[in-house]
Design a protein around this motif. Structure first.
Motif, mmCIF file in Angstrom:
data_model
loop_
_atom_site.group_PDB
_atom_site.id
_atom_site.type_symbol
_atom_site.label_atom_id
_atom_site.label_comp_id
_atom_site.label_asym_id
_atom_site.label_seq_id
_atom_site.Cartn_x
_atom_site.Cartn_y
_atom_site.Cartn_z
ATOM 1 N N ARG A 230 -1.180 -8.296 -16.423
ATOM 2 C CA ARG A 230 -0.166 -7.165 -17.067
ATOM 3 C C ARG A 230 1.251 -7.762 -17.554
ATOM 4 N NH1 ARG A 230 -1.169 -2.289 -12.493
ATOM 5 N NH2 ARG A 230 -3.232 -2.538 -12.636
ATOM 6 N N GLU B 47 4.645 -8.032 -17.633
ATOM 7 C CA GLU B 47 5.554 -7.661 -16.786
ATOM 8 C C GLU B 47 6.695 -8.602 -16.973
ATOM 9 O OE1 GLU B 47 5.103 -4.879 -14.555
ATOM 10 O OE2 GLU B 47 2.930 -5.048 -13.950
ATOM 11 N N GLY C 146 6.647 -9.833 -5.981
ATOM 12 C CA GLY C 146 5.781 -8.950 -6.066
ATOM 13 C C GLY C 146 5.191 -8.195 -7.220
ATOM 14 N N ARG C 147 5.721 -8.828 -8.326
ATOM 15 C CA ARG C 147 5.237 -8.390 -9.646
ATOM 16 C C ARG C 147 5.163 -9.644 -10.349
ATOM 17 N NH1 ARG C 147 5.240 -3.372 -11.696
ATOM 18 N NH2 ARG C 147 6.439 -2.412 -10.444
ATOM 19 N N TYR C 148 3.972 -10.007 -10.989
ATOM 20 C CA TYR C 148 3.603 -11.156 -12.089
ATOM 21 C C TYR C 148 2.725 -10.726 -13.188
ATOM 22 C CZ TYR C 148 4.601 -12.442 -7.223
ATOM 23 O OH TYR C 148 5.536 -12.747 -5.980
ATOM 24 N N PHE D 6 -1.846 -11.507 -11.643
ATOM 25 C CA PHE D 6 -2.005 -11.358 -10.207
ATOM 26 C C PHE D 6 -3.321 -11.138 -9.744
ATOM 27 C CE2 PHE D 6 -2.909 -6.890 -10.565
ATOM 28 C CZ PHE D 6 -2.177 -6.769 -11.803
ATOM 29 N N GLN E 59 -6.428 -9.401 -7.365
ATOM 30 C CA GLN E 59 -6.887 -8.216 -6.710
ATOM 31 C C GLN E 59 -8.099 -8.279 -6.007
ATOM 32 O OE1 GLN E 59 -6.844 -4.667 -9.527
ATOM 33 N NE2 GLN E 59 -4.884 -4.313 -9.206
ATOM 34 N N ARG F 229 -0.518 7.885 -9.676
ATOM 35 C CA ARG F 229 -1.085 6.656 -9.809
ATOM 36 C C ARG F 229 -1.266 6.095 -11.209
ATOM 37 N NH1 ARG F 229 -2.083 3.301 -7.567
ATOM 38 N NH2 ARG F 229 -3.943 2.754 -8.193
ATOM 39 N N LEU G 65 -2.875 6.185 -13.867
ATOM 40 C CA LEU G 65 -4.108 5.719 -14.683
ATOM 41 C C LEU G 65 -4.537 7.285 -14.949
ATOM 42 C CD1 LEU G 65 -4.168 3.412 -12.264
ATOM 43 C CD2 LEU G 65 -5.828 2.710 -13.686
ATOM 44 N N ALA H 110 3.866 -0.725 -3.545
ATOM 45 C CA ALA H 110 2.478 -0.503 -3.080
ATOM 46 C C ALA H 110 1.664 -1.722 -2.998
ATOM 47 C CB ALA H 110 1.713 0.241 -4.285
ATOM 48 N N ILE H 111 1.066 -1.834 -1.912
ATOM 49 C CA ILE H 111 0.383 -3.056 -1.590
ATOM 50 C C ILE H 111 -0.977 -2.869 -2.208
ATOM 51 C CG2 ILE H 111 -0.997 -4.243 0.300
ATOM 52 C CD1 ILE H 111 1.278 -2.906 1.824
ATOM 53 N N GLY I 264 -3.815 0.599 -3.824
ATOM 54 C CA GLY I 264 -3.725 2.029 -4.300
ATOM 55 C C GLY I 264 -5.255 2.427 -4.751
ATOM 56 N N ALA J 232 -7.802 -0.929 -5.373
ATOM 57 C CA ALA J 232 -7.349 -2.208 -5.597
ATOM 58 C C ALA J 232 -6.295 -2.717 -4.736
ATOM 59 C CB ALA J 232 -7.266 -2.221 -6.996
ATOM 60 N N LEU J 233 -6.363 -3.956 -4.210
ATOM 61 C CA LEU J 233 -5.290 -4.454 -3.216
ATOM 62 C C LEU J 233 -4.676 -5.470 -3.970
ATOM 63 C CD1 LEU J 233 -5.453 -4.934 0.429
ATOM 64 C CD2 LEU J 233 -5.303 -6.855 -1.137
ATOM 65 N N GLY J 234 -3.511 -5.798 -4.021
ATOM 66 C CA GLY J 234 -2.761 -6.929 -4.605
ATOM 67 C C GLY J 234 -2.710 -8.093 -3.488
HETATM 68 P P1 AMP Z 1 -3.048 -0.561 -9.724
HETATM 69 O O1 AMP Z 1 -4.167 -1.170 -10.121
HETATM 70 O O2 AMP Z 1 -1.714 -0.311 -10.620
HETATM 71 O O3 AMP Z 1 -3.068 0.685 -8.965
HETATM 72 O O4 AMP Z 1 -2.380 -1.759 -8.594
HETATM 73 C C1 AMP Z 1 -2.786 -1.883 -7.498
HETATM 74 C C2 AMP Z 1 -2.289 -3.105 -6.611
HETATM 75 O O5 AMP Z 1 -2.328 -4.263 -7.460
HETATM 76 C C3 AMP Z 1 -1.099 -2.667 -6.267
HETATM 77 O O6 AMP Z 1 -0.885 -2.030 -5.148
HETATM 78 C C4 AMP Z 1 -0.261 -3.942 -6.092
HETATM 79 O O7 AMP Z 1 -0.395 -4.425 -4.904
HETATM 80 C C5 AMP Z 1 -1.163 -5.078 -7.216
HETATM 81 N N1 AMP Z 1 -0.421 -5.193 -8.585
HETATM 82 C C6 AMP Z 1 -0.447 -4.232 -9.538
HETATM 83 N N2 AMP Z 1 0.247 -5.009 -10.355
HETATM 84 C C7 AMP Z 1 0.844 -5.982 -9.975
HETATM 85 C C8 AMP Z 1 1.552 -7.029 -10.601
HETATM 86 N N3 AMP Z 1 1.998 -7.078 -11.655
HETATM 87 N N4 AMP Z 1 2.060 -8.104 -9.831
HETATM 88 C C9 AMP Z 1 1.412 -8.108 -8.493
HETATM 89 N N5 AMP Z 1 0.490 -7.548 -8.114
HETATM 90 C C10 AMP Z 1 0.256 -6.075 -8.482
#
Ligand code: AMP
Length: 405
Positions: free
Chosen positions: A96, A98, A103-105, A108, A110, A241, A243, A264-265, A267, A289-291
């Motif tokens: 993505r 970003e 915690g945001r890359y 990343f 999942q 959420r 989406l 969020a860890i 969702g 999905a978990l990061g």
């Molecule tokens: P999402 O698909 O947006 O529901 O994200 C599910 C999980 O993926 C989040 O709770 C984070 O743990 C992880 N995640 C989402 N975006 C990022 C990001 N840019 N960098 C790192 N982890 C991410």
């Protein structure tokens, strides 16, 4: 990598226990797959996808998430089974656009799981039960589970109508993104991360007050099954959420230590219409999905990263004195490995003393020095490093001896 491997190993073992098989989908997918399912007004599709056009002008994107590709693959290969639940998990990179920060890359990773073929609220609770056990096993116990229902196509429209009305009452106070979203997809205003919008969002109506009878019942039953599993949670009516494909149940596990806007860890939620949206049958779906980066970050905070996973230690270190003994060692090592013994051989022509220093550093359990005498007699002296005791064994017995001890 050691903590990642530990996280992944536990996930693979535990998910299997719950009946999940692995699925691997390509990193590159048609852009349309994501824009149609995630929604054109979401942050992911609006701002965050890395897309390329090939020489024929076809658009592809690096996958920003895993659910749509899994359902796409499932449909494409005709894998839906009537009246049967299918459980799949994946582990892999997502992309993505970003601004990288803690915690945001942009790339990343999942771990995700999908249950296809059931809309029973108990399966949702089972997924969360699996996640709880997983988090407990990796050593993460401090997160808070948030749950919500986002309704369905029956009840959501009347909520959205009311939501838009109330947003419009304060339209000038919202950020420019929210002002646009209010027109095209008011629900997405609830995802806004801008600090100035937060107090306004808190005043907006709760979707829970608008649920139809079926959605209300589904949500109550979901909560009932969570109680049955003794899983604690907090109902968060603004959890929608980001989406578009979610209906009914949504959930997140949060921990403030990651950061205020990316706490969020993991969702997930229900996405019953996704298969039809992709031209498939009316299949039900639920997943999360978990990061991995965020989980590893929190575990390193708690110093729980490497508990039972250690860098591999050799069972036995073969020391050599000259070229003929080096070559003999090559053969011994090959034989030991074929017998599942982790054997280590140094490739430099170092002195015996230097090799012993290396053996100590590697924390090998046994050392065997191979010289002409050993080669001639076929008998080898195996030294146990923990107490210095030595034993002479025949070549064929080395593996057995090391294994036994
Ligand atoms: P999402 O698909 O947006 O529901 O994200 C599910 C999980 O993926 C989040 O709770 C984070 O743990 C992880 N995640 C989402 N975006 C990022 C990001 N840019 N960098 C790192 N982890 C991410």
């Amino acid at each position: 990598m050691e903590s990642w491997q530990r996280i992944e190993t536990i996930a693979r073992r535990l998910f299997r226990l719950y009946g999940y098989g692995e699925v691997r989908t390509p990193i590159l997918e048609n852009t349309e797959l994501f824009s149609r399912t995630i929604g054109t007004e979401t942050d992911i599709v609006q701002k965050e996808m890395y897309s390329i056009a090939d020489s024929k002008g076809k658009n592809f994107s690096l996958r920003p998430e895993g659910t749509a590709p899994v359902v796409r693959a499932y449909l494409q290969h005709g894998l839906f089974h009537d009246g049967q639940i299918d459980k799949l998990y994946y582990i892999g990179p997502m992309f993505r656009r970003e601004r990288p920060q803690k915690g945001r890359y942009r790339q990343f990773h999942q771990i995700g799981a999908e249950v296809l073929g059931s809309d029973h609220p108990a399966i949702e609770a089972e997924v969360i039960d699996m996640l709880s056990l997983f988090l407990q096993e990796v050593g993460f116990t401090s997160g808070e589970l948030l749950i919500n229902s986002v309704g369905d196509s029956q009840c959501r429209p009347s909520y959205i109508k009311q939501l838009k009305k109330e947003i419009d009452n304060h339209l000038s106070e919202f950020c420019s993104d929210c002002r646009r979203r209010s027109n095209v997809n008011p629900l997405r205003v609830l995802d806004c991360k801008s600090p100035s919008c937060q107090p306004l969002i808190e005043q907006l109506p709760s979707i829970l007050d608008y649920l139809c009878h079926e959605c209300r019942q589904h949500f109550d039953e979901f909560r009932h099954y969570l109680d049955l599993y003794e899983i604690s949670y907090r109902v968060e009516p603004r959890l929608v959420r980001g989406l578009d494909y979610y209906i009914r149940t949504t959930f997140e596990m949060v921990d403030e230590r990651i950061g205020p806007t990316q706490n969020a860890i993991l969702g997930g939620g229900r996405y019953d219409g996704l298969s039809e949206l992709l031209g498939g049958p009316n299949e039900k779906g639920f997943g999360f999905a978990l990061g991995i980066e965020r989980l590893a970050l929190l575990l390193s905070d708690e110093k729980k990263v490497i508990q039972d996973y250690q860098r591999p230690q050799p069972d036995i270190f073969l020391a050599h004195l000259d070229k003929p003994s080096f070559e003999e060692c090559l053969k011994i090592v090959q034989q030991l490995r074929s017998q599942q013994i982790s054997a280590y051989l140094d490739f430099e022509p170092r002195s015996l003393k230097a090799q012993m220093r290396l053996a100590n550093r590697l924390k090998t359990r046994y050392v065997c020095v191979v010289g002409l005498n050993e080669i001639d007699s076929g008998t080898f002296s195996i030294k146990r490093m923990s107490d210095g005791s030595e034993i002479s064994v025949k070549l064929e017995a080395i593996a057995e001896h090391v294994k036994e001890k």
